[in-house]
Write an enzyme that holds these catalytic residues in place. Structure first.
Site, PDB file in Angstrom:
ATOM      1  N   ASP A   1       7.485  12.367  15.479  1.00  0.00           N
ATOM      2  CA  ASP A   1       7.436  12.692  14.038  1.00  0.00           C
ATOM      3  C   ASP A   1       5.901  12.751  13.433  1.00  0.00           C
ATOM      4  O   ASP A   1       5.299  12.383  12.754  1.00  0.00           O
ATOM      5  CB  ASP A   1       8.008  11.538  13.421  1.00  0.00           C
ATOM      6  CG  ASP A   1       8.190  11.672  12.063  1.00  0.00           C
ATOM      7  OD1 ASP A   1       8.105  12.850  11.600  1.00  0.00           O
ATOM      8  OD2 ASP A   1       8.407  10.785  11.269  1.00  0.00           O
TER       9      ASP A   1
ATOM     10  N   LYS B   1       4.464  -3.557   8.329  1.00  0.00           N
ATOM     11  CA  LYS B   1       5.711  -2.625   7.750  1.00  0.00           C
ATOM     12  C   LYS B   1       7.027  -3.247   7.950  1.00  0.00           C
ATOM     13  O   LYS B   1       7.537  -4.073   8.877  1.00  0.00           O
ATOM     14  CB  LYS B   1       5.669  -1.301   8.846  1.00  0.00           C
ATOM     15  CG  LYS B   1       4.764  -0.478   8.435  1.00  0.00           C
ATOM     16  CD  LYS B   1       5.073   0.822   9.415  1.00  0.00           C
ATOM     17  CE  LYS B   1       4.275   1.966   8.706  1.00  0.00           C
ATOM     18  NZ  LYS B   1       4.872   3.351   9.176  1.00  0.00           N
TER      19      LYS B   1
ATOM     20  N   ILE C   1       0.896  -1.182  -0.131  1.00  0.00           N
ATOM     21  CA  ILE C   1      -0.003   0.200  -0.053  1.00  0.00           C
ATOM     22  C   ILE C   1       0.674   1.306   0.023  1.00  0.00           C
ATOM     23  O   ILE C   1       0.338   2.440  -0.190  1.00  0.00           O
ATOM     24  CB  ILE C   1      -1.050   0.035   1.215  1.00  0.00           C
ATOM     25  CG1 ILE C   1      -0.312  -0.177   2.539  1.00  0.00           C
ATOM     26  CG2 ILE C   1      -2.255  -0.678   0.865  1.00  0.00           C
ATOM     27  CD1 ILE C   1      -1.269  -0.220   3.585  1.00  0.00           C
ATOM     28  N   GLY C   2       2.203   0.964   0.037  1.00  0.00           N
ATOM     29  CA  GLY C   2       3.246   2.253   0.127  1.00  0.00           C
ATOM     30  C   GLY C   2       4.438   1.951   0.503  1.00  0.00           C
ATOM     31  O   GLY C   2       4.696   0.882   0.876  1.00  0.00           O
ATOM     32  N   ARG C   3       5.307   2.917   0.341  1.00  0.00           N
ATOM     33  CA  ARG C   3       6.498   2.738   0.761  1.00  0.00           C
ATOM     34  C   ARG C   3       6.896   3.959   1.856  1.00  0.00           C
ATOM     35  O   ARG C   3       7.037   5.149   1.464  1.00  0.00           O
ATOM     36  CB  ARG C   3       7.502   2.826  -0.311  1.00  0.00           C
ATOM     37  CG  ARG C   3       7.767   1.391  -0.672  1.00  0.00           C
ATOM     38  CD  ARG C   3       8.804   1.133  -1.857  1.00  0.00           C
ATOM     39  NE  ARG C   3       8.719  -0.259  -2.094  1.00  0.00           N
ATOM     40  CZ  ARG C   3       9.309  -1.148  -1.845  1.00  0.00           C
ATOM     41  NH1 ARG C   3      10.459  -0.678  -0.802  1.00  0.00           N
ATOM     42  NH2 ARG C   3       9.287  -2.226  -2.036  1.00  0.00           N
ATOM     43  N   GLY C   4       7.642   3.788   2.863  1.00  0.00           N
ATOM     44  CA  GLY C   4       7.997   4.674   3.687  1.00  0.00           C
ATOM     45  C   GLY C   4       9.506   4.638   3.738  1.00  0.00           C
ATOM     46  O   GLY C   4      10.348   4.086   2.922  1.00  0.00           O
ATOM     47  N   SER C   5      10.063   5.412   4.598  1.00  0.00           N
ATOM     48  CA  SER C   5      11.606   5.782   4.855  1.00  0.00           C
ATOM     49  C   SER C   5      12.214   4.214   5.027  1.00  0.00           C
ATOM     50  O   SER C   5      13.336   4.122   4.783  1.00  0.00           O
ATOM     51  CB  SER C   5      11.920   6.767   5.958  1.00  0.00           C
ATOM     52  OG  SER C   5      11.202   7.730   5.719  1.00  0.00           O
TER      53      SER C   5
HETATM   54  N1  LIG Z   1      -1.601   1.335   9.691  1.00  0.00           N
HETATM   55  C1  LIG Z   1      -1.842   1.650   8.338  1.00  0.00           C
HETATM   56  N2  LIG Z   1      -2.957   1.584   7.928  1.00  0.00           N
HETATM   57  C2  LIG Z   1      -3.161   1.989   6.533  1.00  0.00           C
HETATM   58  N3  LIG Z   1      -2.167   2.760   5.809  1.00  0.00           N
HETATM   59  C3  LIG Z   1      -1.002   2.742   6.482  1.00  0.00           C
HETATM   60  C4  LIG Z   1      -0.692   2.291   7.609  1.00  0.00           C
HETATM   61  N4  LIG Z   1       0.605   2.629   7.799  1.00  0.00           N
HETATM   62  C5  LIG Z   1       1.093   3.087   6.935  1.00  0.00           C
HETATM   63  N5  LIG Z   1       0.229   3.291   5.834  1.00  0.00           N
HETATM   64  C6  LIG Z   1       0.251   3.710   4.618  1.00  0.00           C
HETATM   65  O1  LIG Z   1       1.742   3.258   3.895  1.00  0.00           O
HETATM   66  C7  LIG Z   1       2.261   4.331   3.211  1.00  0.00           C
HETATM   67  C8  LIG Z   1       3.892   4.372   3.669  1.00  0.00           C
HETATM   68  O2  LIG Z   1       3.740   4.546   5.178  1.00  0.00           O
HETATM   69  P1  LIG Z   1       4.792   4.887   5.870  1.00  0.00           P
HETATM   70  O3  LIG Z   1       4.361   5.460   7.385  1.00  0.00           O
HETATM   71  O4  LIG Z   1       5.738   3.645   6.228  1.00  0.00           O
HETATM   72  O5  LIG Z   1       5.546   5.991   5.037  1.00  0.00           O
HETATM   73  P2  LIG Z   1       5.456   7.566   5.093  1.00  0.00           P
HETATM   74  O6  LIG Z   1       4.652   8.034   6.409  1.00  0.00           O
HETATM   75  O7  LIG Z   1       5.192   7.802   3.852  1.00  0.00           O
HETATM   76  O8  LIG Z   1       7.121   8.195   5.405  1.00  0.00           O
HETATM   77  P3  LIG Z   1       8.065   8.112   6.532  1.00  0.00           P
HETATM   78  O9  LIG Z   1       8.373   6.512   6.682  1.00  0.00           O
HETATM   79  O10 LIG Z   1       8.786   9.108   6.161  1.00  0.00           O
HETATM   80  O11 LIG Z   1       7.117   8.158   7.724  1.00  0.00           O
HETATM   81  C9  LIG Z   1       1.436   5.318   3.428  1.00  0.00           C
HETATM   82  O12 LIG Z   1       0.782   5.750   2.334  1.00  0.00           O
HETATM   83  C10 LIG Z   1       0.473   5.368   4.513  1.00  0.00           C
HETATM   84  O13 LIG Z   1      -0.752   6.093   4.329  1.00  0.00           O
END
Ligand SMILES: Nc1ncnc2c1ncn2[C@@H]1O[C@H](COP(=O)(O)OP(=O)(O)OP(=O)(O)O)[C@@H](O)[C@H]1O
Length: 415
Positions: free
Chosen positions: A177, A57, A34-38
């Protein structure tokens, strides 16, 4: 394959060993990304035993020192104990030793995050209604109360309730954060897919604070330093000046988030990092749009205060009459929703009972008819001088059959 000891090396403390055992990954069916974070990919997963949708994650830990790994695990332990309706539930964690990946399993938030919501209103060229903003702020403050004081906020009986000052505790959690992307939104219907987040009814969503504290353990790691490329729009001046994080740093960031919900852009913007840093340190920013009340503007300005001595704490903000009103209104809305659910449940029970009553009446009528027929037949036999069979004395004795009487009969419901 999955071994917590391998990740921690010799640094496992007995306290950490008492944490819940890692889940068996076979319990999870891995679904789409659903996405990629840091720190890596975020995927939807299905917890097979409960059929619950969750997110997984990933964090690659190969490059981390033992100290950093231990810190990461102790943060996970803290998060797994941080249970609150406005905090993304941290369910468990798991390791894949071969690829040196730590998997964090958490609650899936079906309605996206605040950054999606802000984007949605920006595209629609509309302001977010003030009531929604107060509601979101009140929910985030309830979550921060749990983090900053380690206590649950008691529900309000009236908006004028006297609130007991919280007891100071050692184990406080600072988010570190807070930003729109880390404030998730969840609908009651968790079946919504990520593609449907544009159809969200934002007046009904539950706010969930996510992505906690990991910034502390990952803050010093090489990966964090090299992959954290985000602009620090929400970072407080004291953190920018390398002073330690305090709960008040979360309040600054929250102020920036509320400002962005109103203005649809962060309070401090600049062409480059240095300019941004200077603007944040100056603490000068515009009023929120005139569309919003002075009360909302005042609370935003009180939070984005460079002076730590005058910046309000979570507890102080919760005293605000408008926050109290927003909390009470959320409580009443929830109460109303519960009543409606209860009413629906009762209507279903009524339907079931009515069906049971109809079946019961049909069955007893049928038995009565058979009984009458049998009696008539015996009477005819007697009259025609035939040998008499056993005469039934009760309907139940004769048929050796009992029709269970429903506990609740619709005909008696208004008595
Ligand atoms: N618990 C969750 N439920 C639904 N979507 C999520 C959840 N956690 C993360 N996501 C989605 O996954 C994606 C990546 O999230 P993540 O928090 O890892 O990265 P980020 O916030 O984009 O960056 P960073 O890692 O810098 O905080 C985002 O689109 C976020 O909305």
């Amino acid at each position: 394959m999955y071994n917590r000891r391998d990740l921690l090396g010799d640094f496992v403390s007995p306290k950490q060993m008492r944490t819940p055992s890692p889940p068996s990954s076979s319990q999870y069916q891995v679904l789409e990304e659903i996405g990629r974070g840091s720190f890596g990919a975020v995927r939807k997963v299905l917890h097979v035993p409960t059929k619950k949708l969750m997110v997984r994650k990933e964090i690659k830990y190969g490059h981390m020192s033992s100290k950093e790994r231990q810190q990461l695990i102790s943060e996970c332990t803290i998060l797994s104990h941080l249970k609150h309706e406005n905090i993304v539930e941290f369910c468990n964690w798991d390791f894949e030793e071969q690829h040196e990946i730590l998997y964090l399993y958490m609650e899936f938030c079906s309605s996206g995050d605040l950054s999606h919501m802000i984007k949605h209103y920006k595209q629609e060229k509309k302001y977010i209604p003030e009531k929604i903003i107060w509601g979101i702020l009140a929910q985030i403050l309830s979550a921060l109360y749990k983090c900053h004081y380690g206590d649950e906020l008691s529900p309000l009986t009236t908006i004028y309730d006297r609130m007991k000052p919280p007891v100071k505790r050692k184990n406080i959690v600072i988010h570190r954060d807070l930003k729109p992307g880390n404030i998730f939104l969840s609908a009651d219907d968790s079946g919504t897919s990520a593609d449907e987040i544009h159809n969200v009814d934002y007046s009904q969503v539950v706010v969930k604070l996510g992505d906690f504290g990991l910034a502390k353990s990952l803050g010093n790691s090489i990966q964090f330093a090299t992959t954290y490329v985000g602009t620090p729009y929400y970072m407080s001046p004291e953190v920018l000046m390398d002073q330690p994080y305090s709960p008040l740093s979360d309040i600054w960031s929250l102020g920036c988030v509320v400002f962005e919900m109103c203005s649809l852009h962060p309070p401090f913007q600049a062409k480059n990092y240095l300019e941004l840093q200077n603007r944040i340190k100056s603490g000068k920013f515009d009023r929120i749009p005139e569309y919003y009340s002075n009360g909302l503007n005042a609370i935003v300005h009180s939070m984005i205060d460079t002076n730590l001595k005058t910046r309000p704490s979570t507890f102080e903000l919760l005293q605000d009459i408008q926050i109290r009103t927003a909390r009470k209104s959320l409580q009443l809305e929830r109460f109303e929703r519960n009543l409606l659910d209860y009413e629906k449940e009762l209507a279903n029970i009524e339907k079931i009972l009515e069906k049971q009553a109809t079946d019961y009446e049909r069955e007893t009528a049928h038995l009565r008819e058979q009984f009458v027929q049998a009696v008539e037949e015996r009477a005819r036999e007697v009259l025609s001088g035939k040998k008499i069979g056993k005469v039934p004395d009760t309907i139940y004795g004769y048929y050796d059959k009992r029709v269970p009487k429903p506990a609740y009969h619709w005909r008696t419901r208004y008595r």
